[in-house]
Design a protein around this motif. Structure first.
Motif, mmCIF file in Angstrom:
data_model
loop_
_atom_site.group_PDB
_atom_site.id
_atom_site.type_symbol
_atom_site.label_atom_id
_atom_site.label_comp_id
_atom_site.label_asym_id
_atom_site.label_seq_id
_atom_site.Cartn_x
_atom_site.Cartn_y
_atom_site.Cartn_z
ATOM 1 N N LEU A 208 0.684 -1.547 -0.217
ATOM 2 C CA LEU A 208 -0.201 0.413 0.547
ATOM 3 C C LEU A 208 0.504 1.347 0.452
ATOM 4 O O LEU A 208 0.596 2.324 -0.194
ATOM 5 C CB LEU A 208 -0.510 0.072 1.956
ATOM 6 N N GLY A 209 2.085 1.219 0.517
ATOM 7 C CA GLY A 209 3.572 2.171 0.713
ATOM 8 C C GLY A 209 3.622 2.711 -0.939
ATOM 9 O O GLY A 209 3.168 4.043 -1.353
ATOM 10 N N SER A 212 0.041 3.933 -2.441
ATOM 11 C CA SER A 212 -0.086 5.215 -1.894
ATOM 12 C C SER A 212 0.458 6.205 -3.068
ATOM 13 O O SER A 212 0.088 7.744 -3.096
ATOM 14 C CB SER A 212 -0.045 5.265 -0.366
ATOM 15 N N ARG A 213 1.693 5.860 -3.791
ATOM 16 C CA ARG A 213 2.311 6.799 -4.163
ATOM 17 C C ARG A 213 2.266 6.904 -5.820
ATOM 18 O O ARG A 213 2.527 7.860 -6.580
ATOM 19 C CB ARG A 213 4.028 6.556 -4.043
ATOM 20 N N ARG A 232 -6.073 8.278 -5.103
ATOM 21 C CA ARG A 232 -5.734 8.107 -4.273
ATOM 22 C C ARG A 232 -5.578 8.843 -2.792
ATOM 23 O O ARG A 232 -5.673 7.938 -1.901
ATOM 24 C CB ARG A 232 -4.186 7.457 -4.529
ATOM 25 N N PHE A 236 -6.897 6.072 0.414
ATOM 26 C CA PHE A 236 -5.442 6.877 1.746
ATOM 27 C C PHE A 236 -5.682 7.250 2.547
ATOM 28 O O PHE A 236 -5.038 7.629 4.031
ATOM 29 C CB PHE A 236 -3.897 7.069 0.632
ATOM 30 N N ARG A 237 -6.454 8.572 2.583
ATOM 31 C CA ARG A 237 -6.495 9.833 3.828
ATOM 32 C C ARG A 237 -8.008 9.682 4.574
ATOM 33 O O ARG A 237 -8.278 9.573 5.621
ATOM 34 C CB ARG A 237 -6.353 11.170 2.873
#
Ligand SMILES: Nc1ncnc2c1ncn2[C@@H]1O[C@H](COP(=O)(O)OP(=O)(O)OP(=O)(O)O)[C@@H](O)[C@H]1O
Ligand SMILES: Nc1ncnc2c1ncn2[C@@H]1O[C@H](COP(=O)(O)OP(=O)(O)OP(=O)(O)O)[C@@H](O)[C@H]1O
Ligand code: SF4
Ligand SMILES: [Mg+2]
Ligand SMILES: [Mg+2]
Lengths: 311, 314
Positions: A208-209, A212-213, A232, A236-237
């Motif tokens: 997921l890192g 997320s980018r 995204r 992710f937030r």
């Protein structure tokens, strides 16, 4: 107009649906990440798009178009495969043929789709090996897959997928077998290609890192269905679906907890068959009486979520 | 106190390419002088670049690969002096891919019970032990008759763990045990390994690319580059302040989830060294931002300062 537009995609065996009612759409140059539980149907979704499902599996869809071409037409899909739509498989050893050199395989892909002579194919292969960060490309072209390390093999796979300059690249866990520095290099390469060539990317990943980018949009799958699909920042937030929320809490982060602290999980296991009601119900901390009826994928702010209470 | 497992100056080679002009090709040095020990009940992690020799080291520990030089001792006895069977009940593997490491045509009961059958444990007792072990790893009676394809990835990995633990080994070598699983199933499997560690006083060697997992689980970490250990120490301390330039590059390439951050721009660049033509001096020098003249000619030794060992001239 979107480059890829899939609606109501199902993959099933004679007994059991494995992917249910999946909708996906993707524009040129865009990245869609597919994340979710192990066994939730991410790879089957990708294989169904490419018409590469194994024996015993059937696909159907209400809508499957790529740049105006009907993907439900098997002949058309076959012509697109390897040329305008390319795929990187999770384990490069299964996709590379052990008895041919890297060079032979790269050149073959190009000549099959583009025609052209060996010299032209070879020039392109050399160019791409350099592009994916493989030094001494002449020597590498003469090597067999087992003579390359995992990272080099994975890069060779990426070069192979790019030989015919595809419009859409489907990458199934392209970096899980790699250490983080090699991973960063490969992801940056993909980003560059998107900027330069307008490549659209479907990136399947447990990391997921990475998602997320890389993602413009992120679709999260659970038990064969998309449970959340949003941009995204939202995923992710401020994820809307309880599964996405629980999954994000499980990510171990360097320097965030004392050594020896147990890792957080989502208690329970994903159901293996189709159950009545919401598939996440048995593990969901927000489950209520409504949840015995299966929720549809509903529009929520900046995306959609399959939960009665998401807004 | 002697450690459970002791590796001393280990060298492992693969033959170079044979046939035709390459008949006399030089062998590939996959492990080039590694020393490492694993204490009883300890978790030691191996981290490093793809192709640096982690799996080769694991294979040597399991007795599946005969070292070219150096020694591996278990409880003070050289592996070379132990029979295959003796070794196979004390050091066991759990591999990355739960799909290919389990026999697809066998049931869970027969897969997990196989080591017992090979050791001639009577059928009745075998059934009892297998059931107890499946309970331990979080599976139940319902799973006994299933075959691998009828299980989820996480359940398959539980079966692999049950099979590894059934002979009550001392040391379990886990080669990327959860890299094909999602973070929740990964947590379940790793927490299970840690619980079993306490209950059965197991030691683990854990190979992983996930630095956050290593930091959480491992007592010590050994960072490998090109067949050698370049940094070794308590996992949390090593990642909090990496000393070796390679460890620093690893640390800065680890991605936490953050939608506002781009990909890290720092990277190693350059090329993975070619084992057939190893770099002179420090193997990392062609990619090291701090490389000095000395690094090009002299291979740095692993030197310990305050409990952390680093192989670097800086
Ligand atoms: N040929 C098949 N026959 C029956 N079931 C299958 C077949 N292939 C896959 N499955 C099942 O379909 C489900 C979805 O599989 P898929 O490989 O798409 O999962 P995934 O989301 O890619 O998981 P992972 O993250 O572990 O790769 C799984 O439960 C799997 O066991
Ligand atoms: N059977 C073999 N024959 C020849 N060379 C090999 C063989 N197996 C591995 N090698 C080489 O030995 C080196 C170390 O490989 P190893 O599999 O131990 O790496 P690793 O650290 O486990 O990498 P990864 O993280 O990709 O799994 C690599 O250069 C590899 O190409
Ligand atoms: S529908 Fe109910 S059970 Fe399903 S995710 Fe939403 S709250 Fe949870
Ligand atoms: Mg998959
Ligand atoms: Mg390995």
């Amino acid at each position: 107009m979107s480059l890829l537009d899939i609606g109501g995609l199902w993959v099933e065996t004679a007994q059991l649906p494995l992917v249910r009612d999946v909708d996906l759409s993707l524009a040129r140059g865009e990245t869609l990440c597919l994340a979710g539980e192990s066994g939730s149907g991410k790879s089957l979704t990708a294989l169904a798009l490419m018409d590469l499902l194994g024996p015993g599996l059937r696909r159907r869809a209400t809508r499957a178009r790529f740049d105006g071409i009907d993907l439900l037409d098997r002949g058309a899909t076959q012509r697109l495969r390897g040329s305008r739509i390319a795929m990187i498989f999770q384990e490069p050893m299964t996709a590379l043929n052990p008895v041919f050199t890297i060079g032979t395989q790269l050149e073959a892909v190009y000549r099959r789709h583009r025609g052209g002579g060996r010299a032209e194919a070879r020039r392109r292969a050399l160019h791409l090996l350099e592009r994916v960060g493989i030094g001494a490309p002449e020597r590498r072209l003469a090597q067999f897959p087992h003579e390359l390390s995992g990272g080099l093999r994975q890069r060779a796979m990426i070069a192979m997928a790019l030989m015919c300059q595809p419009d859409l690249l489907i990458a199934d866990e392209p970096t899980t077998a790699l250490d983080v520095t090699v991973q960063a290099e490969i992801l940056r390469l993909l980003e560059d290609l998107q900027r330069e060539l307008g490549l659209a990317l479907i990136l399947i990943t447990h990391d997921l890192g990475v998602a997320s980018r890389m993602a413009d949009r992120c679709a999260v799958m659970y038990a064969g269905e998309i449970v959340e699909n949003a941009d995204r920042a939202t995923v992710f937030r401020a994820p809307r679906h309880p599964y996405t929320q629980a999954l994000l809490r499980c990510i171990p982060i360097l320097g965030s907890a004392a050594p020896g602290t147990p890792l957080l999980d989502i208690p329970g296991v994903m159901p293996s068959g189709v159950e009545a009601g919401c598939a996440f119900r048995a593990r969901c901390t927000s489950a209520a009486a409504e949840c015995t009826t299966a929720p549809p994928l509903r529009p929520v702010e900046r995306g959609s979520a399959r939960c009665w209470f998401a807004s | 106190m002697t450690p459970l497992l002791e590796i001393e100056d280990l060298v492992c080679r693969y033959p170079g390419r044979r046939g035709g002009f390459f008949r006399h090709a030089r062998p590939i040095h996959a492990i080039n002088g590694v020393s490492l020990s694993v204490g009883e009940g300890e978790v030691v992690a191996l981290v490093g670049e793809s192709g640096c020799g982690k799996s080769t080291l694991a294979r040597a520990m399991l007795g599946l690969l005969k070292p070219a030089a150096g020694a591996i001792r278990l409880d003070g006895t050289p592996l070379a002096a132990m029979t295959r069977r003796e070794l196979a009940r004390r050091i066991l593997p759990v591999f990355q891919d739960p799909y290919s490491s389990l026999n697809p045509s066998k049931t869970v009961e027969s897969i997990v019970g196989l080591p017992l059958r090979l050791n001639r444990v009577p059928a009745e007792e075998r059934r009892r032990i297998v059931r107890a072990m499946l309970m331990r790893v979080g599976l139940s009676e319902r799973h006994l008759a299933r075959r691998p394809h009828q299980l989820s990835g996480g359940q398959r990995q539980r079966v692999a763990i049950a099979r590894a633990l059934i002979m009550e080994p001392k040391l379990v070598v886990c080669d990327e045990p959860t890299s094909s699983l999602d973070v929740s199933v990964q947590a379940q499997i790793l927490n299970l390994l840690m619980q079993l560690r306490r209950e059965l006083r197991l030691s683990y060697v854990l190979i992983s690319h996930n630095l956050a997992v290593v930091e959480r689980l491992a007592d010590r970490v050994a960072i490998m580059y090109f067949g050698r250990i370049v940094e070794e120490g308590p996992a949390a301390a090593v990642f909090a302040r990496p000393r070796h330039p390679y460890t620093q590059a690893l640390r800065s390439a680890a991605l936490s989830p953050d939608p506002d951050q781009p990909l890290p721009s720092a990277g190693l660049g350059g090329e993975v060294p070619d084992p057939a033509a190893p770099p002179s001096g420090c193997a990392f020098h062609p990619r090291c931002p701090h490389a000095m003249d000395r690094c090009r000619v002299e291979t740095p030794d692993l030197r310990e300062v305050n409990g952390i060992a680093v192989a670097c001239h800086l």
